[in-house]
Design a protein around this motif. Structure first.
Motif, short mmCIF file in Angstrom:
data_model
loop_
_atom_site.label_atom_id
_atom_site.label_comp_id
_atom_site.label_asym_id
_atom_site.label_seq_id
_atom_site.Cartn_x
_atom_site.Cartn_y
_atom_site.Cartn_z
N ASP A 34 -18.09 9.25 -38.28
CA ASP A 34 -17.34 8.03 -37.98
C ASP A 34 -16.79 8.09 -36.55
O ASP A 34 -16.86 7.11 -35.80
CB ASP A 34 -16.19 7.89 -38.99
N GLU A 35 -16.27 9.24 -36.17
CA GLU A 35 -15.73 9.41 -34.81
C GLU A 35 -16.83 9.21 -33.76
O GLU A 35 -16.64 8.47 -32.78
CB GLU A 35 -15.14 10.81 -34.68
N ASN A 67 -18.10 5.54 -33.60
CA ASN A 67 -17.16 4.65 -32.91
C ASN A 67 -17.17 4.85 -31.40
O ASN A 67 -16.94 3.92 -30.64
CB ASN A 67 -15.75 4.85 -33.46
N GLU A 68 -17.44 6.09 -30.96
CA GLU A 68 -17.55 6.33 -29.52
C GLU A 68 -18.75 5.62 -28.93
O GLU A 68 -18.70 5.08 -27.83
CB GLU A 68 -17.63 7.84 -29.26
N SER A 74 -20.44 2.93 -30.38
CA SER A 74 -20.31 1.48 -30.57
C SER A 74 -19.06 0.92 -29.92
O SER A 74 -18.86 -0.30 -29.90
CB SER A 74 -20.30 1.13 -32.06
N ARG A 75 -18.20 1.82 -29.41
CA ARG A 75 -16.93 1.45 -28.80
C ARG A 75 -16.10 0.60 -29.77
O ARG A 75 -15.69 -0.51 -29.47
CB ARG A 75 -17.14 0.73 -27.46
N GLY A 76 -15.90 1.19 -30.94
CA GLY A 76 -15.09 0.53 -31.96
C GLY A 76 -15.79 -0.65 -32.60
O GLY A 76 -15.16 -1.65 -32.94
N LYS A 77 -17.12 -0.51 -32.79
CA LYS A 77 -17.93 -1.57 -33.40
C LYS A 77 -17.80 -2.89 -32.63
O LYS A 77 -17.54 -3.96 -33.20
CB LYS A 77 -17.56 -1.77 -34.88
#
Length: 217
Positions: free
Chosen positions: A141-142, A145-146, A148-151
């Protein structure tokens, strides 16, 4: 059980579903190879290349020539995908472009637990520092998110491929909702296993680092 085998097990259950989507997208791109090869000057200035091999517009379904797996758009179908994935006798070959785009759609729309299944099994386990599945999912998940830049992925473009029998590479351009643009040159794919499924030949942590470096330029 080794970390490598844990990584392989995590990804096995979605192979059947991904193979189906890969085959569907191969057929679609063969019939309609580049429906959006020419963009307006405004779109080009906004970050889109003037031409591309494959594209995904997250908020404009049907505009590009890639469609995310249907279970990402309709999560209630995920259970059916899990049942399909156990039928290995009917697994089909994926294509590198569809597999790579499906990875980006999972980054934006999907659960983090599936991300490592898109990575070369020979190296994917290296990102997993704990055997506990909850810790593994938190790490994925971490990293997701990196990348996708927070989806906040807005658009993804793939260049024409450089292909060989079991390798492929694409120049990738990602446009985010805040206007930031990431360039990933020559992102490598490798074909493995008996049904010739394609995997990204780079660890998730390496890909996340590339995204960070590109943003900082």
């Amino acid at each position: 059980m080794s970390k490598k085998w844990i990584a392989v097990i995590i990804g096995v259950y979605i192979l059947g579903g991904i193979a189906y989507v890969g085959t569907k997208n191969v057929n679609n791109s063969t019939a309609h190879p580049n429906p959006e090869t020419i963009l307006s000057d405004q779109e080009t200035r906004a970050g889109a290349p003037s031409s591309y091999h494959m594209s995904w517009f997250v908020e404009q379904p049907g505009k590009g020539n890639f469609e995310p797996p249907y279970w990402l758009i309709k999560p209630d179908l995920e259970e059916h995908v899990e049942e399909m994935s156990h039928d290995h006798e009917h697994a089909k070959t994926t294509s590198p472009d569809s597999q790579l785009m499906t990875f980006f759609s999972y980054l934006q729309l999907g659960p983090p637990k599936d991300l490592n299944s898109f990575i070369n099994p020979d190296i994917s386990y290296q990102d997993i520092s704990a055997k506990d599945f909850h810790h593994i999912e938190a790490k994925l998940d971490e990293l997701g998110n990196e990348i996708s830049r927070g989806k906040t992925i807005k658009e993804v473009y793939l260049s024409d491929p450089q292909l060989s029998e079991d390798k492929a590479s694409y120049d990738v351009k990602i446009v985010y909702q805040d206007g930031k643009i990431v360039q990933l040159p020559k992102l490598a794919m490798v074909s493995q296993n008996e049904v010739k499924n394609w995997f990204i030949d780079m660890r998730l942590s390496e890909l996340a680092s590339q995204v960070k470096r590109s943003i900082m330029k």
